[in-house]
Design a protein around this motif. Structure first.
Motif, short mmCIF file in Angstrom:
data_model
loop_
_atom_site.label_atom_id
_atom_site.label_comp_id
_atom_site.label_asym_id
_atom_site.label_seq_id
_atom_site.Cartn_x
_atom_site.Cartn_y
_atom_site.Cartn_z
N UNK B 13 0.80 -1.21 0.00
CA UNK B 13 0.00 0.00 0.00
C UNK B 13 0.84 1.27 0.00
N UNK B 14 1.60 1.50 -1.08
CA UNK B 14 2.37 2.75 -1.15
C UNK B 14 1.49 3.89 -1.66
N UNK B 15 1.16 4.82 -0.79
CA UNK B 15 0.39 5.99 -1.21
C UNK B 15 1.37 7.09 -1.59
N UNK B 16 1.10 7.73 -2.72
CA UNK B 16 2.10 8.67 -3.22
C UNK B 16 1.59 10.11 -3.16
N UNK B 17 2.56 11.00 -3.07
CA UNK B 17 2.28 12.43 -3.15
C UNK B 17 3.18 12.96 -4.24
N UNK B 18 2.63 13.76 -5.11
CA UNK B 18 3.37 14.24 -6.26
C UNK B 18 3.77 15.69 -5.99
N UNK B 19 5.08 15.98 -6.11
CA UNK B 19 5.54 17.32 -5.82
C UNK B 19 6.45 17.82 -6.93
N UNK B 22 10.02 22.59 -9.60
CA UNK B 22 10.62 23.43 -10.62
C UNK B 22 10.76 22.74 -11.95
N UNK B 23 9.97 21.68 -12.13
CA UNK B 23 10.07 20.94 -13.39
C UNK B 23 9.40 21.70 -14.51
N UNK B 24 9.71 21.29 -15.76
CA UNK B 24 9.12 21.97 -16.91
C UNK B 24 7.74 21.45 -17.19
N UNK B 25 7.22 20.52 -16.34
CA UNK B 25 5.90 19.93 -16.46
C UNK B 25 5.87 18.70 -17.34
N UNK B 26 6.96 18.43 -18.06
CA UNK B 26 6.99 17.24 -18.88
C UNK B 26 6.88 16.00 -18.03
N UNK B 27 7.70 15.95 -16.97
CA UNK B 27 7.69 14.78 -16.10
C UNK B 27 6.35 14.64 -15.39
N UNK B 28 5.74 15.75 -15.02
CA UNK B 28 4.47 15.68 -14.28
C UNK B 28 3.40 15.04 -15.12
N UNK B 71 10.27 24.83 0.68
CA UNK B 71 8.97 24.19 0.62
C UNK B 71 9.10 22.68 0.44
N UNK B 72 10.05 22.27 -0.39
CA UNK B 72 10.30 20.84 -0.56
C UNK B 72 10.66 20.22 0.78
N UNK B 73 11.55 20.90 1.50
CA UNK B 73 11.99 20.43 2.81
C UNK B 73 10.77 20.28 3.75
N UNK B 74 9.89 21.30 3.71
CA UNK B 74 8.76 21.30 4.64
C UNK B 74 7.78 20.17 4.30
#
Ligand code: SF4
Lengths: 324, 144
Positions: B13-19, B22-28, B71-74
């Motif tokens: 049961x790996x629940x994921x959060x997507x963050x 600073x990506x160009x949105x391609x990976x997202x 923010x990433x850290x937080x």
């Protein structure tokens, strides 16, 4: 011997263990059917159990701004209230473990407690998303609770009693009476969907708008309890509707001998009827998209409540004409 | 006994959060493509969650910009233990084409510990699922 039976009734079947097991099964069924409707494979059978164990073994986080006592008590209270409500639902025979005139009302109010617990938990989690989700929970309470109560009034009027076991006893005598209240049955199922905050009424925890709603700050075992409580509420609500409208353990060959076979068959029929109600809830979830808060109030007050009142009129007329 | 049960539940049961830091949105977009009904990540128990409190796996994309570093850290700190980080895309692995730019700190591992890297610009959806499965295999062997 009697106290032994009572303890088995309370703890094993159809008490706590049965409800919790059924709750896990219901969540799996829910997600699996939902996935199949979307042409996916869906989660494996033990998925809800895996989620529960994983969440319970995670780190215990209470946000600094949260009120520790309420934050912790909310999931426990909601689970306890749901389990208590199930004691009044007749499962094996026409009489539940504890029967008194008015237990239907008590069970309905017990089923309202989880909503209030969710509201308090979200409000005191110290998170803005949690608080706006909590406000939505509270404002929606009024739109589904009224039709739900009105719909459950119809079979009570029909049977002339406020006790769930009394209604089931009445349905044992007049199995066809459920045809008269069939409209109220569907209203109750739709309002139960709102009560459970499932699609199309999942406005309070709309993840695309306010992340996790009131549960935003919940994690670990508190979240596990909340999820379990919601699944149990689904089962208990469905069981309550199955008992009050469809006669719970009633079946065509109820007069079986000896007693314990009749019990087993009765329980099997209760489970079957609960599954039918659950199936309706799941199909409704798969077929629709989320609506807005104002639309939900519209649905409740423009359609559900007038229909529920009309249903009551039908019941009164039928009673007056002496057809049942 | 109890330990193996807990480990089994974590694998299932790996629940994921997507963050996106600073990506160009391609990976997202490729991550969303990995979650579509056709690939059906839910059969592995994967659920996309909206809040870090519910998540077990943080799926990061993009280089870390100076603005997003805190923010990433937080977000990482808000996740309850045990937690894992998967980096999707070349930029997150090393900084990629943005490496050395004035506003960029570098790869994700400059800020938070990373458990699995999925390179590519952007990686295909099946490569992303494969990376997650490799992470699960790593957890099974004993990490976490
Ligand atoms: S790896 Fe490629 S697609 Fe992904 S964020 Fe970097 S530049 Fe964009």
């Amino acid at each position: 011997m009697n106290w032994l039976l009572s303890i088995i009734y309370l703890v094993v079947f159809p008490g706590i263990l049965f409800v919790l097991g059924f709750a896990f099964f219901a969540e799996w069924l829910d997600r699996k059917v939902y996935a199949r409707v979307q042409r996916r494979v869906g989660p494996p059978f033990l998925q809800p159990l895996a989620d529960f164990i994983k969440l319970s073994s995670k780190e215990d986080v209470v946000p600094e701004k949260a009120d520790n006592a309420i934050f912790t008590a909310a999931p426990i209270i909601s689970l306890a209230a749901i389990l208590a409500a199930f004691l009044y639902v007749p499962v094996v025979t026409a009489t539940a473990l504890h029967v008194f005139e008015g237990d239907l009302i008590v069970a309905l109010y017990l089923l309202t407690i989880p909503t209030l617990a969710l509201f308090l938990g979200g409000w005191f989690s110290g998170n803005l998303f949690g608080q706006s989700g909590a406000m939505r929970v509270a404002s929606l309470l009024f739109s589904y609770e009224v039709p739900f109560f009105l719909a459950l009034l119809a079979p009570a009027l029909m049977a002339g009693t406020w006790s769930m076991s009394g209604i089931v006893v009445y349905l044992y005598g007049n199995p066809l009476a459920f045809v008269v209240t069939i409209g109220a049955f569907f209203i109750a199922v739709i309002s139960l969907q709102g009560k459970l905050e499932r699609l199309p009424f999942d406005i309070p925890d709309a993840e695309t708008e306010i992340v996790g709603g009131p549960m935003s700050e919940y994690s670990g075992r508190r979240l596990a309890l909340f999820r379990l409580a919601r699944d149990a509420e689904m089962v208990v609500g469905a069981g309550l509707i199955a008992a009050v409208f469809l006669g719970g353990p009633w079946c065509p060959f109820i007069s079986l001998d000896p007693g314990y076979i009749a019990w087993a068959v009765g329980a099997a029929f209760f489970i079957l009827k609960t599954l039918i109600v659950l199936g309706l809830l799941i199909l409704m979830k798969s077929a629709v998209a989320r609506i807005r808060v104002d639309q939900m109030v519209n649905v409740a007050y423009k359609y559900l409540i007038p229909l529920a009142l009309a249903q009551m009129l039908v019941v009164v007329l039928v009673k007056y004409m002496g057809w049942f | 006994m109890l330990e193996s049960l807990v480990k089994w539940s974590r694998l299932k049961s790996p629940w994921i959060l997507h963050f996106n830091s600073g990506s160009c949105n391609g990976c997202d977009i490729e991550i969303l493509a990995a979650l579509i009904p056709r690939l059906d990540a839910e059969r592995f128990g994967v659920l996309l969650k909206g809040t870090p409190r519910h998540a077990d796996v943080l799926v990061c994309t993009g280089p870390v910009t100076r603005q997003m570093k805190e923010r990433l850290r937080r977000v990482y700190d808000q996740m309850p233990e045990p937690k894992f980080v998967v980096v999707v895309g070349q930029c997150g692995c090393s900084g990629g084409v943005y490496a050395g730019a004035y506003g960029v700190v570098g790869g994700i591992d400059k800020v938070i510990p990373v458990d699995a890297y999925i390179p590519g610009c952007p990686p295909r959806p099946d490569a992303i699922l494969d990376g997650v499965v490799k992470l699960l295999a790593k957890i099974e062997k004993g990490g976490g």
